[in-house]
Design a protein around this motif. Structure first.
Motif, PDB file in Angstrom:
ATOM      1  N   LYS A   1     -19.941 -19.247  -6.958  1.00  0.00           N
ATOM      2  CA  LYS A   1     -18.822 -20.156  -6.699  1.00  0.00           C
ATOM      3  C   LYS A   1     -18.455 -20.265  -5.222  1.00  0.00           C
ATOM      4  N   GLY A   2     -18.864 -19.259  -4.450  1.00  0.00           N
ATOM      5  CA  GLY A   2     -18.466 -19.194  -3.054  1.00  0.00           C
ATOM      6  C   GLY A   2     -17.292 -18.245  -2.885  1.00  0.00           C
ATOM      7  N   ILE A   3     -17.199 -17.646  -1.727  1.00  0.00           N
ATOM      8  CA  ILE A   3     -16.155 -16.657  -1.459  1.00  0.00           C
ATOM      9  C   ILE A   3     -14.762 -17.290  -1.516  1.00  0.00           C
ATOM     10  N   PRO A   4     -14.511 -18.440  -0.873  1.00  0.00           N
ATOM     11  CA  PRO A   4     -13.159 -19.009  -0.911  1.00  0.00           C
ATOM     12  C   PRO A   4     -12.620 -19.256  -2.325  1.00  0.00           C
ATOM     13  N   LYS A   5     -13.500 -19.675  -3.245  1.00  0.00           N
ATOM     14  CA  LYS A   5     -13.052 -19.958  -4.611  1.00  0.00           C
ATOM     15  C   LYS A   5     -12.816 -18.686  -5.419  1.00  0.00           C
ATOM     16  N   THR A   6     -13.354 -17.572  -4.969  1.00  0.00           N
ATOM     17  CA  THR A   6     -13.180 -16.296  -5.666  1.00  0.00           C
ATOM     18  C   THR A   6     -12.004 -15.508  -5.097  1.00  0.00           C
ATOM     19  N   LEU A   7     -11.547 -15.875  -3.921  1.00  0.00           N
ATOM     20  CA  LEU A   7     -10.474 -15.123  -3.262  1.00  0.00           C
ATOM     21  C   LEU A   7      -9.174 -15.003  -4.057  1.00  0.00           C
ATOM     22  N   PRO A   8      -8.760 -16.009  -4.829  1.00  0.00           N
ATOM     23  CA  PRO A   8      -7.525 -15.807  -5.601  1.00  0.00           C
ATOM     24  C   PRO A   8      -7.577 -14.566  -6.495  1.00  0.00           C
ATOM     25  N   THR A   9      -8.747 -14.278  -7.057  1.00  0.00           N
ATOM     26  CA  THR A   9      -8.907 -13.068  -7.866  1.00  0.00           C
ATOM     27  C   THR A   9      -8.684 -11.824  -7.013  1.00  0.00           C
ATOM     28  N   LEU A  10      -9.267 -11.817  -5.819  1.00  0.00           N
ATOM     29  CA  LEU A  10      -9.140 -10.669  -4.931  1.00  0.00           C
ATOM     30  C   LEU A  10      -7.732 -10.555  -4.370  1.00  0.00           C
ATOM     31  N   LYS A  11      -7.137 -11.699  -4.034  1.00  0.00           N
ATOM     32  CA  LYS A  11      -5.785 -11.698  -3.452  1.00  0.00           C
ATOM     33  C   LYS A  11      -4.809 -10.982  -4.378  1.00  0.00           C
ATOM     34  N   SER A  12      -4.915 -11.218  -5.666  1.00  0.00           N
ATOM     35  CA  SER A  12      -4.003 -10.578  -6.614  1.00  0.00           C
ATOM     36  C   SER A  12      -4.278  -9.077  -6.751  1.00  0.00           C
ATOM     37  N   ARG A  13      -5.458  -8.640  -6.351  1.00  0.00           N
ATOM     38  CA  ARG A  13      -5.769  -7.202  -6.353  1.00  0.00           C
ATOM     39  C   ARG A  13      -5.307  -6.544  -5.060  1.00  0.00           C
ATOM     40  N   TRP A  14      -5.321  -7.309  -3.960  1.00  0.00           N
ATOM     41  CA  TRP A  14      -4.963  -6.773  -2.655  1.00  0.00           C
ATOM     42  C   TRP A  14      -3.459  -6.686  -2.443  1.00  0.00           C
ATOM     43  N   PHE A  15      -2.726  -7.645  -3.012  1.00  0.00           N
ATOM     44  CA  PHE A  15      -1.289  -7.737  -2.759  1.00  0.00           C
ATOM     45  C   PHE A  15      -0.532  -7.853  -4.072  1.00  0.00           C
ATOM     46  N   THR A  16       0.671  -7.320  -4.090  1.00  0.00           N
ATOM     47  CA  THR A  16       1.530  -7.508  -5.256  1.00  0.00           C
ATOM     48  C   THR A  16       2.083  -8.929  -5.229  1.00  0.00           C
ATOM     49  N   ASP A  17       2.536  -9.403  -6.374  1.00  0.00           N
ATOM     50  CA  ASP A  17       3.136 -10.740  -6.437  1.00  0.00           C
ATOM     51  C   ASP A  17       4.324 -10.851  -5.493  1.00  0.00           C
ATOM     52  N   ASN A  18       5.127  -9.803  -5.444  1.00  0.00           N
ATOM     53  CA  ASN A  18       6.301  -9.799  -4.583  1.00  0.00           C
ATOM     54  C   ASN A  18       5.904  -9.867  -3.100  1.00  0.00           C
ATOM     55  N   PHE A  19       4.874  -9.117  -2.710  1.00  0.00           N
ATOM     56  CA  PHE A  19       4.418  -9.156  -1.316  1.00  0.00           C
ATOM     57  C   PHE A  19       3.908 -10.550  -0.957  1.00  0.00           C
ATOM     58  N   ILE A  20       3.152 -11.164  -1.852  1.00  0.00           N
ATOM     59  CA  ILE A  20       2.629 -12.512  -1.615  1.00  0.00           C
ATOM     60  C   ILE A  20       3.781 -13.492  -1.401  1.00  0.00           C
ATOM     61  N   LYS A  21       4.811 -13.367  -2.226  1.00  0.00           N
ATOM     62  CA  LYS A  21       5.971 -14.255  -2.133  1.00  0.00           C
ATOM     63  C   LYS A  21       6.753 -14.043  -0.842  1.00  0.00           C
ATOM     64  N   GLU A  22       6.929 -12.797  -0.432  1.00  0.00           N
ATOM     65  CA  GLU A  22       7.762 -12.474   0.735  1.00  0.00           C
ATOM     66  C   GLU A  22       7.014 -12.517   2.065  1.00  0.00           C
ATOM     67  N   ASN A  23       5.680 -12.498   2.047  1.00  0.00           N
ATOM     68  CA  ASN A  23       4.889 -12.428   3.278  1.00  0.00           C
ATOM     69  C   ASN A  23       3.740 -13.429   3.279  1.00  0.00           C
ATOM     70  N   PRO A  24       4.013 -14.691   3.059  1.00  0.00           N
ATOM     71  CA  PRO A  24       2.919 -15.659   2.949  1.00  0.00           C
ATOM     72  C   PRO A  24       2.059 -15.756   4.211  1.00  0.00           C
TER      73      PRO A  24
END
Length: 187
Positions: A136-159
C-alpha cells in the motif's frame, strides 16, 4: 574491518557522555525537548542513524551490526572513553547490543519503548505491517502506526508534533525505512 559510516551527529553540554539513539524513521532532533535539561549534567550526543535525517546512505540493505559499528565510530570521534547509552524503539535495541559488544565503553544503558524479545506470532505481526507498507505504501499504512506511537489524547493535544513525526517518516527513504523495520522485526 568495519562497515561504519560517518553519521551526522550533534554534541551539547559538559560532563559524562550520554548518547541518545533515536528510533525508526526519526532523527536526532527527536530528543530536542530533553537536551536542554540533560546537557546541564552530561555531554549529550545525538545522531542520525544511517539513512535517517542528515546521515549518509551508502547501501540501503545495511544490517544491525552496521548500526552498532556506526555508534562506535561516533563514540571514537567524540573522544568520549565511557558513556551512558539511551535508546528509543530501534535505538533501544542498539544500545544494549552496543554495550554487549563494547562493555569497556559503557557506563549504563537506558531503554525507552523498545523490545527485549518477542514471540514468533509477534514477529509475524511486524512482518505483516511491513508487507502492508510494501503493497500500500508507507504513507497509507502510517495511520495504523500513528495509533501505536501516540495515545488518542496526545494526538488531539499535540497535532503539530504528530504531524512533524509523520512527515519525518515520509521523508525517510522508503527502502531504508523498510530495511530498519525488518532489522527491528528480526532483532
Amino acid at each position: 574491518m568495519t562497515n561504519s559510516i560517518d553519521c551526522n551527529f550533534s554534541q551539547f553540554g559538559e560532563g559524562p557522555g550520554l548518547f541518545l539513539i533515536h528510533g525508526i524513521g526519526a532523527a536526532r532532533d527527536a530528543w530536542r525537548f530533553i537536551i536542554p535539561k540533560l546537557s546541564k549534567y552530561f555531554t549529550v550526543i545525538t545522531y542520525d542513524l544511517r539513512g535517517h535525517g542528515k546521515s549518509l546512505l551508502t547501501k540501503k540493505n545495511f544490517n544491525f551490526e552496521d548500526l552498532i559499528e556506526d555508534l562506535e565510530s561516533i563514540r571514537k570521534k567524540t573522544n568520549i572513553e565511557k558513556a551512558h547509552f539511551v535508546g528509543h524503539w530501534l535505538g533501544g535495541m542498539i544500545a544494549p547490543a552496543y554495550a554487549k559488544k563494547f562493555p569497556d565503553n559503557t557506563i549504563s544503558v537506558g531503554l525507552l519503548s523498545t523490545v527485549a524479545g518477542r514471540t514468533l506470532e509477534e514477529k509475524n505481526k511486524i512482518f505483516d505491517i511491513i508487507k502492508k507498507m510494501e503493497i500500500k505504501g508507507i504513507p497509507k499504512t502510517l495511520p495504523t502506526l500513528k495509533s501505536r506511537w501516540f495515545t488518542d489524547n496526545f494526538i488531539k493535544e499535540n497535532p503539530s508534533i504528530v504531524e512533524r513525526r509523520i512527515k519525518q517518516v515520509i521523508n525517510t527513504n522508503p527502502e531504508v525505512f523498510l530495511n530498519v523495520f525488518r532489522i527491528y522485526a528480526e532483532t
